[in-house]
Design an enzyme around this catalytic site. Structure first.
Site, PDB file in Angstrom:
ATOM      1  N   GLY A   1       0.826  -1.215   0.000  1.00  0.00           N
ATOM      2  CA  GLY A   1       0.000   0.000   0.000  1.00  0.00           C
ATOM      3  C   GLY A   1       0.854   1.256   0.000  1.00  0.00           C
TER       4      GLY A   1
ATOM      5  CE1 TYR B   1     -10.158   0.686   7.361  1.00  0.00           C
ATOM      6  CE2 TYR B   1     -11.184   2.014   9.075  1.00  0.00           C
ATOM      7  CZ  TYR B   1     -10.073   1.651   8.348  1.00  0.00           C
ATOM      8  OH  TYR B   1      -8.866   2.253   8.617  1.00  0.00           O
TER       9      TYR B   1
ATOM     10  CE  LYS C   1      -7.919  -1.248   9.193  1.00  0.00           C
ATOM     11  NZ  LYS C   1      -6.642  -1.617   8.597  1.00  0.00           N
TER      12      LYS C   1
HETATM   13  N1  SER Z   1      -9.084   7.427   8.861  1.00  0.00           N
HETATM   14  C1  SER Z   1      -9.812   6.196   8.803  1.00  0.00           C
HETATM   15  C2  SER Z   1     -11.132   6.376   8.193  1.00  0.00           C
HETATM   16  O1  SER Z   1     -11.680   7.439   8.327  1.00  0.00           O
HETATM   17  C3  SER Z   1      -9.966   5.633  10.186  1.00  0.00           C
HETATM   18  O2  SER Z   1      -9.122   4.563  10.347  1.00  0.00           O
HETATM   19  O3  SER Z   1     -11.642   5.461   7.620  1.00  0.00           O
END
Ligand code: SER
Length: 313
Positions: free
Chosen positions: A8, A141, A145
């Site tokens: 990445g 997301y 995580k």
């Molecule tokens: N900065 C990220 C987001 O807003 C948070 O891990 O998805």
């Protein structure tokens, strides 16, 4: 860390972390990888290779040919983009992580995993959020995580792999834009303040989130990866944060430099719901005690630096 591979590398963190690590460990010892080659220092100031983190054969070949001892696995999809395509987010974030861990396992590579404030959810205490607490996120997301934190812990327990990780807050930077996150407004606001003197926020008044300036995030990664392993009780998921503000707070800080700055609101319900499900402010004491986390930038110091940087032609 002697020979480091970063995935990445074109992302918001990658672009700066590759350069940061090349300064410390030598340009030839940091192999930047990404699915696309972008002109600039990442691909031109040291080794660069094309890589899809889900391609285990390609990952293994790269780790062997460069004799890699440390993997920094940054490739992933952020929160708002994840809600637009949950299947892609699962595939990229989970299958990418699993493939990278499986390649690191026989080669005994140290492994860095970026977790996030998104690993918390609506049931988590919002103020001074403890290191060890309820984690029931409501975004795909966040699900990836939490699963990633657990998977990294498991590889340490089961295989003795040296996995380590940080729960990043919103990161503010000027070298590469964030892509598809919820905290991105805190980057956009500086560009718009410098260019037009006004900003329309998609995050509402009173929504506090943890944030940090990129130089402190880079320092945190290097410090954690160099920390004495015998001191690390929380391996794969340290709370870190340098500040907590809502849109009014960052606007007030910008007005100290640009007094006529105007803030208005057009709230995006998707990103607002994500922000509402995350903590307001994290307790970072474990990171301070176990490996000396010490951010240098508060909100006003970050604002001064950001506005100077983004104002340059
Ligand atoms: N900065 C990220 C987001 O807003 C948070 O891990 O998805």
């Amino acid at each position: 860390m002697k020979k480091i591979l970063v995935t990445g590398s074109n992302g918001q963190i990658g672009v700066e972390l590759v350069q940061h690590l090349r300064k410390i460990y030598g340009s030839d010892n940091v192999v930047a990888t990404a699915r696309k080659k972008v002109a600039g220092p990442v691909s031109e100031s040291g080794p660069f290779a094309f890589l899809d983190a889900r391609d285990g054969k390609a990952v293994g070949e790269l780790l062997d040919s460069w004799k890699i001892d440390t993997v920094i696995h940054l490739a992933g999809i952020l929160s708002a983009r994840g809600e637009a395509d949950p299947q892609l987010a699962w595939d990229t974030n989970m299958n990418g992580l699993y493939t990278m861990l499986e390649a690191a396992r026989p080669r005994k590579c140290a492994f860095f995993f970026p977790s996030s404030i998104a690993a918390f959810g609506p049931g988590t205490p919002t103020k001074n959020t403890p290191q060890d607490t309820i984690q029931r996120p409501s975004t795909i997301y966040g699900v990836t995580k939490v699963a990633g934190e657990l998977l990294c812990d498991y590889y340490h327990l089961k295989y003795g792999l040296d996995t380590r990780g940080l729960r990043f807050p919103g990161l503010i930077s000027y070298s590469a834009p964030p892509g598809g996150g919820t905290t991105d407004y805190a980057v956009h606001i500086y560009y718009e303040a410098a260019a037009t003197g006004r900003y329309t926020s998609y995050i509402g008044k009173g929504s506090f989130m943890d944030m940090m300036y990129m130089p402190d995030a880079l320092d945190a990664v290097a410090r954690l990866m160099e920390a004495d392993p015998s001191k690390l009780r929380h391996r794969s998921a340290f709370n870190i944060s340098a500040m907590s503000f809502d849109p009014e707070g960052i606007a007030a800080s910008i007005r100290k430099v640009i007094p006529k700055f105007e803030l208005s609101y057009k709230v995006d319900p998707v990103r607002q719901a994500i922000a509402d499900s995350w903590p307001d402010s994290l307790d970072c004491s474990a990171a301070k005690e176990e490996w000396g986390f010490a951010p240098r930038y508060d909100l006003d110091a970050m604002t001064r630096d950001m506005l100077e940087r983004v104002s340059k032609p």
